[in-house]
Design a protein around this motif. Structure first.
Motif, short mmCIF file in Angstrom:
data_model
loop_
_atom_site.label_atom_id
_atom_site.label_comp_id
_atom_site.label_asym_id
_atom_site.label_seq_id
_atom_site.Cartn_x
_atom_site.Cartn_y
_atom_site.Cartn_z
N PRO A 287 20.03 3.50 -0.22
CA PRO A 287 20.95 4.59 -0.55
C PRO A 287 21.41 5.34 0.70
CG PRO A 287 18.70 5.26 -0.96
CD PRO A 287 18.64 3.80 -0.60
N VAL A 288 22.41 6.18 0.53
CA VAL A 288 22.83 7.07 1.61
C VAL A 288 21.74 8.12 1.78
CG1 VAL A 288 24.57 8.66 2.47
CG2 VAL A 288 25.25 6.73 1.05
N THR A 289 21.21 8.22 2.98
CA THR A 289 20.05 9.07 3.24
C THR A 289 20.35 10.05 4.36
OG1 THR A 289 18.57 7.28 2.57
CG2 THR A 289 17.60 9.06 3.85
N TYR A 290 19.87 11.26 4.20
CA TYR A 290 20.01 12.30 5.21
C TYR A 290 18.64 12.58 5.81
CZ TYR A 290 20.20 17.16 6.90
OH TYR A 290 20.08 18.32 7.65
N GLN A 291 18.59 12.65 7.14
CA GLN A 291 17.34 12.94 7.83
C GLN A 291 17.59 13.98 8.90
OE1 GLN A 291 15.44 9.69 9.96
NE2 GLN A 291 13.43 10.54 9.54
N TRP A 292 16.64 14.87 9.10
CA TRP A 292 16.78 15.93 10.09
C TRP A 292 15.43 16.17 10.75
CZ3 TRP A 292 16.00 16.49 5.01
CH2 TRP A 292 14.97 17.34 4.59
N ARG A 293 15.46 16.81 11.89
CA ARG A 293 14.22 17.21 12.56
C ARG A 293 14.18 18.71 12.67
NH1 ARG A 293 12.55 14.87 18.38
NH2 ARG A 293 14.19 16.30 19.06
N SER A 294 13.14 19.32 12.14
CA SER A 294 12.94 20.76 12.22
C SER A 294 11.72 21.04 13.10
CB SER A 294 12.72 21.34 10.82
OG SER A 294 11.51 20.87 10.28
N ALA A 295 11.31 22.30 13.16
CA ALA A 295 10.15 22.65 13.98
C ALA A 295 8.89 21.97 13.48
CB ALA A 295 9.97 24.16 13.99
N GLY A 296 8.85 21.64 12.19
CA GLY A 296 7.66 21.04 11.63
C GLY A 296 7.64 19.53 11.66
N GLY A 297 8.73 18.90 12.07
CA GLY A 297 8.77 17.44 12.11
C GLY A 297 10.02 16.89 11.46
N TRP A 298 9.98 15.62 11.09
CA TRP A 298 11.13 14.94 10.49
C TRP A 298 11.09 15.08 8.98
CZ3 TRP A 298 15.16 12.77 13.12
CH2 TRP A 298 14.99 12.58 14.50
N GLY A 299 12.26 15.32 8.39
CA GLY A 299 12.41 15.37 6.94
C GLY A 299 13.48 14.41 6.48
#
Length: 436
Positions: A287-299
């Motif tokens: 599927p189309v997936t969104y991923q980001w990196r925040s202060a706590g890690g990858w989501g």
């Protein structure tokens, strides 16, 4: 009126069509303006035209700046006045294809024909709004182009990558001085089992090359078209180039990060917002997936669950909200995240893995120092420029900090080597220059 689609079942995303029935395949590119509104460029394969859609409220406005053949690739940027700039390749078989650049001057679209028989890799705008492009020419050379009063072109010496046989792709970014940095992926020996990442920076006279990473022995399905972005706050380049790998650095100092779960392994796009990456990916089976990196890690979260999606494109507006455009089932779709910051991983304090090598250059001996979470095992290795492993050892981390002296045999030849650390979650590497 915004229509919520049955395919957009992801709870945190609102999905609606931009343009219906444009053709069986089309490249897309998305950008957001100063009002956080989306703009989408797309190529209509059936009619051979370039389309441009901008949103006002719930209404999409359409323009068609150019036509002439099937559109095989496209890039979109907005300048400081929110005016669109596009580059695209028009396939005119049996005539040569043509790389073009289009921009809107007031109410008028102006179009430059750049070169024939080219493959577009990327378009960016400099701080003064001037366009910069990277493309592959008819001789399979990576070329950088920049327009001032007219277009100027420079060949990027990718051939310097030793025994380069097969080019994977290239991507362009510019720094605060509008000097280009170009990421290039390639394979040694003409096979797909040894993907390499090299980076070229232009100092005003020469291209400076650094070999950032190699993935010797990996299968061909786990790489994407390389993408590079520049973060002015840190003065560093960020590169996405294959599943689970993410490189950050500049000059001769690069860190390769392990991104964790990253769905999709064919189509990928990413942007930076306040120095943090936001990634959209998909594949014929994912599927189309969104991923980001925040202060706590990858989501990670799903944008929409239907597979067989082509070329997702992502933008992040001034508030941090991601916007994604993609083509599926002969229709161009637009999705935006409903709740900014929702479902982000909780912040936590962790000891991050870091690696340093000194002195550098070296003469047969050097120090390796790294920090990592305690009670774990890591593999420390050294490979030469051809990918041959010179040494490999397992290291047990006790206190979280390790310092080791590496002594090479006297028979080791001078040259460029890569010292890598793999802790099972991520892999980092540093270039080591061995002198006589």
């Amino acid at each position: 009126m915004v229509v919520l689609l049955s395919i957009g079942l992801a709870q945190n995303w609102e999905t609606s069509p931009v343009f219906t029935s444009p053709g069986d395949w089309m490249p897309v590119s998305i950008a957001t303006d100063s009002l956080c509104l989306p703009h989408v460029a797309f190529g209509v394969s059936g009619s051979g035209v370039i389309g441009y859609a901008s949103k006002e409220g719930d209404t999409w406005n359409y323009e068609y700046p150019d036509s002439g053949g099937a559109i095989s690739s496209i890039g979109l940027c907005l300048d400081s006045a929110d005016l669109p700039h596009m580059s695209f390749v028009v396939d005119r078989y049996p005539e040569p294809n043509e790389l073009r650049y289009a921009y809107r001057d007031g109410d008028t679209w102006r179009i430059d024909a750049l070169v024939q028989n080219a493959t577009l890799y990327s378009l960016v705008l400099g701080r003064d709004g001037s366009p910069h492009v990277a493309f592959l020419d008819s001789c399979d050379r990576v070329v950088y182009g920049h327009r001032t009063d007219e277009w100027h072109f420079l060949e990027i010496p990718a051939y310097q990558a030793d025994t380069l046989k097969l080019l994977g792709g290239a991507s362009l970014a510019v720094d605060t001085n509008d000097r280009p940095g170009v990421a290039v992926t390639w394979w040694k020996g003409g096979t797909h089992d040894s993907l390499w990442l090299s980076f070229f920076e232009y100092d005003g006279q020469y291209w400076q090359r650094q070999d950032v990473d190699s993935t010797e022995g990996w299968a061909p399905w786990d790489f994407w078209s390389v993408r590079v972005r520049y973060d002015p706050a840190s003065d560093l380049y960020h590169v996405v180039y294959r599943a689970y790998r993410y490189a950050v650095g500049k000059g001769d100092d690069w860190q390769v990060d392990w991104t964790g779960s990253m769905a999709g392994n064919v189509f990928c796009d990413f942007v930076l917002h306040q120095g943090r990456p936001h990634i959209a990916s998909a594949s014929p089976r994912d599927p189309v997936t969104y991923q980001w990196r925040s202060a706590g890690g990858w989501g990670t979260e799903v944008v929409q669950y239907t597979s067989a999606v082509s070329d997702p494109s992502i933008a992040v507006d001034l508030t941090g909200r991601p916007h994604v455009a993609f083509q599926w089932n002969d229709t161009l779709y637009y999705a935006r995240r409903l709740l900014v910051g929702a479902a982000e991983p909780p912040a936590s304090v962790q000891l991050e893995t870091r690696l340093s090598v000194y002195p550098n250059p070296v003469q047969h001996a050097f120090m390796v120092e790294f920090t990592a979470p305690p009670t774990m095992s890591a593999v420390l290795s050294l490979t030469d420029a051809s990918g041959r492993t010179v040494l490999s050892r397992e290291v047990r981390v006790g206190t979280g900090h390790v310092r080791q002296r590496i002594v090479l045999p006297a028979s080791t030849k001078a040259g460029v080597y890569f010292c890598a650390l793999d802790d099972g979650r991520r892999r980092m590497s540093r270039k080591v220059v061995l002198t006589d």
